[in-house]
Design an enzyme around this catalytic site. Sequence first.
Site, short mmCIF file in Angstrom:
data_model
loop_
_atom_site.label_atom_id
_atom_site.label_comp_id
_atom_site.label_asym_id
_atom_site.label_seq_id
_atom_site.Cartn_x
_atom_site.Cartn_y
_atom_site.Cartn_z
N SER A 143 -62.79 44.39 -108.46
CA SER A 143 -63.92 43.87 -109.22
C SER A 143 -65.15 44.78 -109.13
O SER A 143 -66.13 44.55 -109.84
CB SER A 143 -64.30 42.48 -108.71
OG SER A 143 -64.63 42.53 -107.34
N HIS A 194 -59.43 44.82 -114.55
CA HIS A 194 -60.17 43.75 -113.87
C HIS A 194 -60.10 42.46 -114.67
O HIS A 194 -60.79 42.28 -115.69
CB HIS A 194 -61.62 44.19 -113.67
CG HIS A 194 -62.46 43.15 -112.99
ND1 HIS A 194 -63.81 43.01 -113.22
CD2 HIS A 194 -62.14 42.18 -112.09
CE1 HIS A 194 -64.28 42.01 -112.51
NE2 HIS A 194 -63.29 41.49 -111.81
N GLU A 196 -61.63 43.75 -118.11
CA GLU A 196 -62.32 45.04 -118.12
C GLU A 196 -61.30 46.12 -117.80
O GLU A 196 -60.62 46.04 -116.77
CB GLU A 196 -63.42 45.08 -117.06
CG GLU A 196 -64.66 44.27 -117.39
CD GLU A 196 -65.74 44.42 -116.33
OE1 GLU A 196 -66.88 44.78 -116.70
OE2 GLU A 196 -65.45 44.19 -115.15
N ASN A 241 -69.77 42.54 -112.93
CA ASN A 241 -70.43 42.26 -111.65
C ASN A 241 -71.76 42.98 -111.47
O ASN A 241 -72.59 42.54 -110.69
CB ASN A 241 -69.48 42.57 -110.50
CG ASN A 241 -68.46 41.47 -110.32
OD1 ASN A 241 -68.77 40.30 -110.46
ND2 ASN A 241 -67.22 41.83 -110.03
#
Length: 283
Positions: A119, A140, A152, A190
């Site tokens: 992540s 991801h 992702e 993130n």
Amino acid sequence: MKVKKIMVIGAGQMGSGIAQVCAQAGYELVLNDVKDKHLERGLEVIQRNLSRQVEKGRMTEREKEEVLGRIVRSTDLQDAKEVELVIEAAVENMEVKRQIFAQLDDFAPDHAILASNTSSLPITEIAAATNRPEQVIGMHFMNPVPVMKLVEIIRGLATADEVYKTIEQITHTLGKVPVEVNDFPGFVSNRILMPMINEAVYTLYEGVATKEAIDEVMKLGMNHPMGPLTLADFIGLDTCLYIMEILHDGFGDDKYRPCPLLRKYVKAGWLGRKSGRGFYRYE
């Protein structure tokens, strides 16, 4: 490249979800973990998820059994010798991931693609543990995997275009939406989400409002499905702290400095839902 068989490493929350969607899409699936009890737990989660689909009429009992029949359990990384794609969903730790990828480089076929569900960790650094960096890529998934559409896809410095196109096509086959992202700390999701959660923790830490009020403002004012502190508990406060540390180290910018309250909760073992207590208590 045609992919028929996939190995997923890690039977936890993310790994079991990835395994489920791959098996549902028709891929043969090897679910790998270090211990049988972890595999048992992961397969139980998959069974529960599929049973709910049957109860809701979205799947027949026969289809459920067919999906489960495509999943083979494994505790040996050497089982990667028969797959075209490996998706690693182990613990979010660079040293662990580099060790796994170094072993996969020995065991997986030369043409196999090695993907990481990290992540926030740099794909380029993970790829450097192998002799095939052009075949290493980030994939991801969002949590919970069976529900969330986004994936992702992160190119490392050496990732080949053909490898990206293959992973993009597989993502579509899984019923997900691929979004291309470059290899920066935290990627997109993130890098934006974690500072927001961290700021919410600072808002609580500084006494601006109660946890309930902070979450209510973001739900009703910003139309978020859940407040940032509730979301942090769902993700795991240890995971939030770890990603903030990666952002802080990666960018060297104090705007990513983890809130002291977040550190305190993690040290206390208040990790959120999984420990029974975080910003909120869970029975």
